[in-house]
Scaffold this motif. Structure first.
Motif, PDB file in Angstrom:
ATOM      1  N   THR A  10      -2.655  -1.494   5.358  1.00 53.75           N
ATOM      2  CA  THR A  10      -3.569  -0.536   4.723  1.00 53.75           C
ATOM      3  C   THR A  10      -4.294   0.235   5.826  1.00 53.75           C
ATOM      4  O   THR A  10      -4.543  -0.309   6.900  1.00 53.75           O
ATOM      5  CB  THR A  10      -4.597  -1.235   3.809  1.00 53.75           C
ATOM      6  N   GLY A  11      -4.579   1.491   5.556  1.00 57.38           N
ATOM      7  CA  GLY A  11      -5.169   2.321   6.609  1.00 57.38           C
ATOM      8  C   GLY A  11      -4.141   2.632   7.690  1.00 57.38           C
ATOM      9  O   GLY A  11      -4.489   2.949   8.824  1.00 57.38           O
ATOM     10  N   GLY A  14      -4.387   5.716   9.786  1.00 58.58           N
ATOM     11  CA  GLY A  14      -5.579   5.882  10.628  1.00 58.58           C
ATOM     12  C   GLY A  14      -5.277   5.623  12.094  1.00 58.58           C
ATOM     13  O   GLY A  14      -4.126   5.355  12.477  1.00 58.58           O
ATOM     14  N   GLY A  17      -4.382   1.853  12.743  1.00 61.08           N
ATOM     15  CA  GLY A  17      -3.239   1.564  11.875  1.00 61.08           C
ATOM     16  C   GLY A  17      -1.936   2.167  12.392  1.00 61.08           C
ATOM     17  O   GLY A  17      -0.884   1.531  12.339  1.00 61.08           O
ATOM     18  N   ASP A  36      -2.220   4.077   2.303  1.00 60.69           N
ATOM     19  CA  ASP A  36      -3.381   4.842   2.779  1.00 60.69           C
ATOM     20  C   ASP A  36      -3.750   5.867   1.710  1.00 60.69           C
ATOM     21  O   ASP A  36      -2.869   6.445   1.073  1.00 60.69           O
ATOM     22  CB  ASP A  36      -3.039   5.563   4.098  1.00 60.69           C
ATOM     23  N   HIS A  54       5.906   4.998   2.637  1.00 62.29           N
ATOM     24  CA  HIS A  54       4.528   5.498   2.515  1.00 62.29           C
ATOM     25  C   HIS A  54       4.044   5.373   1.079  1.00 62.29           C
ATOM     26  O   HIS A  54       4.733   5.788   0.151  1.00 62.29           O
ATOM     27  CB  HIS A  54       4.460   6.954   2.978  1.00 62.29           C
ATOM     28  N   THR A  56       0.740   6.364  -1.037  1.00 60.75           N
ATOM     29  CA  THR A  56      -0.586   6.983  -1.114  1.00 60.75           C
ATOM     30  C   THR A  56      -1.355   6.285  -2.224  1.00 60.75           C
ATOM     31  O   THR A  56      -0.983   6.383  -3.398  1.00 60.75           O
ATOM     32  CB  THR A  56      -0.459   8.497  -1.392  1.00 60.75           C
ATOM     33  N   ALA A  81      -7.703  -0.378   6.115  1.00 60.14           N
ATOM     34  CA  ALA A  81      -8.313   0.753   5.394  1.00 60.14           C
ATOM     35  C   ALA A  81      -9.790   0.475   5.188  1.00 60.14           C
ATOM     36  O   ALA A  81     -10.177  -0.624   4.806  1.00 60.14           O
ATOM     37  CB  ALA A  81      -7.631   0.930   4.042  1.00 60.14           C
TER      38      ALA A  81
END
Ligand SMILES: NC(=O)c1ccc[n+]([C@@H]2O[C@H](COP(=O)([O-])OP(=O)(O)OC[C@H]3O[C@@H](n4cnc5c(N)ncnc54)[C@H](O)[C@@H]3O)[C@@H](O)[C@H]2O)c1
Length: 321
Positions: A10-11, A14, A17, A36, A54, A56, A81
């Motif tokens: 998660t994240g 970032g 991440g 994310d 991925h 979202t 995240a």
């Protein structure tokens, strides 16, 4: 272990991440789900490997039913995240929703799915204090910021999910993390990026107050290494500081960056801020003994890699050779 495993990060779009996803790919993870919310509209093109998927998704209150199926077959969850301190100051509700309710839903889903291990990115902000000796995991945390409170609540929720749903986890209290790919925000984690960028533009560094405030800066590669070690370690259901174990004043940090950049411009001294007179350094003996993990990158090596990365980005942007 990580090789051949399915991971959920998660994240994963970032700063930390993205480095973690790259390292998991290098270490042979079979599949990585990058979850994310893309809150900042980030482009996740970084992880183009066929082994990455991925997703979202916004971790928040009541997200458990939608989240739960994504945990099936997952071996390791890396929970990075979060709504961070600067954003939490502006929007405390968003921080509480993502960092507490979102963490609860994820930890519960991970426990119910019977995953191997969850690693949670906690923060030095759980300690709350700004002065005194190095922070030890044995002291009673006393955060006063919404961000710090939400991270401490996350640690408690993981402990709850361990006893209620059989979750196996480790929580890592990251200190000030820097490295290539960190954007120059307003907080003290981004002082290195900000100062490098100013020097590259021929602008003097800016120091708030007298520059004597002390921070524990850790290179992102070492943070990623600790995170993976915490997933594979025999130590479980515990909390560890992840820092360099030594403090650097802002004045010394700016001087190190100037030496690496070869640009010694006199600093501009601005107003004092809330960090005046502060010292926030990790005691990392517990991580060294029990995970075991130790940082490997010196400040000079880490800042050099960061500066070189920004230099090459700038050359690409300006078309220089
Ligand atoms: N960078 C540091 O110095 C530092 C220090 C201590 C702790 N941490 C912790 O480490 C983790 C990673 O930090 P970073 O610097 O990479 O942060 P970052 O802001 O670069 O990345 C966080 C990512 O989380 C995503 N996100 C935010 N809220 C979400 C939600 N509700 N659902 C799904 N995704 C969401 C964002 O879109 C972003 O891509 C965070 O948990 C942070 O609190 C970071």
């Amino acid at each position: 272990m990580i090789k051949g495993s399915r991971c959920l990060v998660t994240g994963g779009a970032g700063f930390i991440g993205r480095h973690l996803v790259d390292e998991l790919l290098t270490r042979g993870a079979d599949e990585i789900v990058i979850l994310d919310s893309l809150r900042a509209g980030r482009d996740v093109a970084i992880a183009t490997s066929a082994r990455c998927k991925h997703l979202t998704f916004q971790l928040s209150r009541n997200c458990l039913p939608a989240l739960r199926p994504h945990l099936d077959g997952v071996d390791y969850v890396f929970h990075l995240a979060a709504v961070k301190h600067a954003h939490a100051l502006q929007d405390p509700d968003a921080a509480l929703d993502a960092n507490i309710d979102g963490t609860y839903c994820l930890a519960r889903a991970a426990g119910e799915a019977g995953i191997e291990r969850m690693v949670f990115a906690s923060s030095l902000y759980v300690y709350g204090r700004m002065q005194g000796p190095a922070f030890s995991e044995t002291e009673t945390p006393s955060p006063s910021t919404i961000y710090g409170i939400s991270k401490l609540a996350g640690e408690h929720l993981l402990r709850h999910c361990a006893s209620r749903y059989g979750l196996a986890y480790n929580a890592l209290r990251y200190f000030f993390t820097y490295g290539p790919g960190y954007s120059a925000g307003t907080g003290y984690s981004s002082v290195i990026t900000r100062t490098c960028e100013r020097l590259l533009l021929g602008q003097p560094p800016v120091i708030n107050g007298d520059g004597a405030q002390v921070f524990d800066y850790l290179y992102v590669g070492d943070v990623v290494d600790a995170t993976i070690v915490a997933a594979e370690s025999a130590a479980v259901n515990d909390v560890f500081n992840v820092g360099s174990g030594s403090g650097t004043s802002i004045a010394d940090l700016v001087s190190v960056i100037a030496t690496i950049a070869g640009r010694h411009l006199p600093a501009i001294y601005g107003e004092r801020d809330e960090t005046f007179g502060s010292s926030r350094v990790a005691d990392i003996r517990k991580a060294a003994e029990r995970l075991p993990w130790r940082p490997r990158t010196s400040l000079i090596e880490g800042v050099t890699m960061t500066y070189e990365s920004l230099t090459s980005q700038r050359k690409q942007a300006t078309g220089d050779r």
